[in-house]
Design a protein around this motif. Sequence first.
Motif, short mmCIF file in Angstrom:
data_model
loop_
_atom_site.label_atom_id
_atom_site.label_comp_id
_atom_site.label_asym_id
_atom_site.label_seq_id
_atom_site.Cartn_x
_atom_site.Cartn_y
_atom_site.Cartn_z
N ASP A 7 0.83 -1.20 0.00
CA ASP A 7 0.00 0.00 0.00
C ASP A 7 0.86 1.25 0.00
N ARG A 8 1.88 1.31 0.87
CA ARG A 8 2.67 2.54 0.95
C ARG A 8 3.56 2.72 -0.28
N VAL A 9 4.09 1.63 -0.82
CA VAL A 9 4.91 1.74 -2.03
C VAL A 9 4.04 2.16 -3.21
N THR A 10 2.85 1.57 -3.32
CA THR A 10 1.92 1.93 -4.40
C THR A 10 1.52 3.39 -4.31
N TYR A 11 1.26 3.86 -3.09
CA TYR A 11 0.84 5.25 -2.89
C TYR A 11 1.89 6.22 -3.42
N TRP A 12 3.15 6.01 -3.03
CA TRP A 12 4.21 6.93 -3.46
C TRP A 12 4.52 6.77 -4.94
N SER A 13 4.40 5.57 -5.47
CA SER A 13 4.59 5.37 -6.91
C SER A 13 3.56 6.16 -7.71
N GLU A 14 2.32 6.13 -7.24
CA GLU A 14 1.26 6.86 -7.93
C GLU A 14 1.50 8.36 -7.86
N VAL A 129 23.19 11.93 8.91
CA VAL A 129 21.88 11.59 8.35
C VAL A 129 21.17 12.89 7.99
N TRP A 130 20.60 12.94 6.80
CA TRP A 130 19.78 14.06 6.38
C TRP A 130 18.36 13.54 6.18
N ASP A 131 17.48 13.89 7.13
CA ASP A 131 16.12 13.36 7.19
C ASP A 131 15.14 14.49 6.88
N ARG A 132 14.85 14.63 5.61
CA ARG A 132 13.87 15.63 5.18
C ARG A 132 12.82 14.92 4.33
N GLY A 133 11.57 14.92 4.77
CA GLY A 133 10.53 14.23 4.03
C GLY A 133 10.49 12.75 4.28
N SER A 134 11.15 12.29 5.34
CA SER A 134 11.16 10.85 5.64
C SER A 134 10.34 10.56 6.90
N LEU A 135 10.81 11.03 8.04
CA LEU A 135 10.04 10.82 9.28
C LEU A 135 8.63 11.38 9.15
N VAL A 136 8.49 12.51 8.46
CA VAL A 136 7.17 13.14 8.33
C VAL A 136 6.28 12.40 7.32
N ALA A 137 6.84 11.46 6.57
CA ALA A 137 6.08 10.76 5.55
C ALA A 137 5.55 9.41 5.99
N ILE A 138 6.21 8.78 6.94
CA ILE A 138 5.84 7.41 7.28
C ILE A 138 4.57 7.36 8.12
N TYR A 139 3.94 6.19 8.14
CA TYR A 139 2.73 6.00 8.95
C TYR A 139 3.06 6.19 10.43
N GLU A 140 2.11 6.72 11.17
CA GLU A 140 2.31 6.96 12.60
C GLU A 140 2.67 5.67 13.34
N GLU A 141 2.05 4.57 12.95
CA GLU A 141 2.31 3.30 13.64
C GLU A 141 3.69 2.74 13.34
N ASP A 142 4.35 3.28 12.32
CA ASP A 142 5.70 2.82 11.97
C ASP A 142 6.80 3.66 12.60
N GLU A 171 -9.73 16.97 9.63
CA GLU A 171 -10.30 15.95 8.76
C GLU A 171 -9.90 16.18 7.30
N SER A 172 -9.70 17.44 6.94
CA SER A 172 -9.36 17.76 5.56
C SER A 172 -7.87 17.57 5.25
N PHE A 173 -7.03 17.65 6.29
CA PHE A 173 -5.60 17.43 6.06
C PHE A 173 -4.92 16.84 7.29
N ASN A 174 -4.32 15.68 7.06
CA ASN A 174 -3.58 15.01 8.12
C ASN A 174 -2.27 14.44 7.58
N GLY A 175 -1.79 15.08 6.50
CA GLY A 175 -0.53 14.68 5.90
C GLY A 175 -0.68 13.58 4.88
N PRO A 176 0.43 13.18 4.29
CA PRO A 176 1.79 13.70 4.51
C PRO A 176 2.00 15.08 3.89
N PRO A 177 2.92 15.89 4.44
CA PRO A 177 3.75 15.56 5.60
C PRO A 177 2.91 15.51 6.87
N ARG A 178 3.27 14.57 7.74
CA ARG A 178 2.51 14.39 8.97
C ARG A 178 3.06 15.25 10.10
#
Length: 218
Positions: A7-14, A129-142, A171-178
Amino acid sequence: MEDKVKDRVTYWSERWNTGKTGWHVAGVNHCLIEYGEALLPSGSRRRVFVPLCGKTVDLKWFYDGGHEVVGVEAVEKCVLEFFAEHSLKYVTETLTWAKVFRTECNRLKIYCCDLMDVELETLGKFDAVWDRGSLVAIYEEDRKKYAALMKSLLSPDFRYLLSTVVYIPTESFNGPPRNVPTELVEELYGDVCKVEVLKKLNLKVYMEFIILLTPRTQ
């Protein structure tokens, strides 16, 4: 779990395939221009990790600075475009868990795979480590698993530059970025890292926090 990965790979591919890539910038990120020296002390060649790198120009910036650069990106389209746009010759290698694209000098590598599937021993340890758009992109449970992964890759004298965003989810926006408040960064990394906020930027839609993580001294 397999469906979640798909699901997450498909989402970003799209997103990449449809051009919905508002996070991608054409130039070097402003954080690196302003705080690059905090991440990369002058006079030293560092081993740099860029998680969920996409085709960021930042990879080339590190590479041109003489550093060894390793990125991880699940969408092969981004990887191919990165090498093409910078006219970099590359060779590929297929591992059991990733396809590797690397420059002929072996100083820049991008592992095309799901970040959570990386083989730690193969990646090795990183000074920066340069973490831009990574931690803020992943699912909260991950997030806890992500933080544990990142901390396991740090060398003893690491520098970790992190860009986060803070806002009130609706409700209208919850990320990403999260939404990733500084308190959460402390919770995820504070056991081994000193957390220092370098700058706050009001971007109207949200606040961007530039954070430097360094080894916590006992």
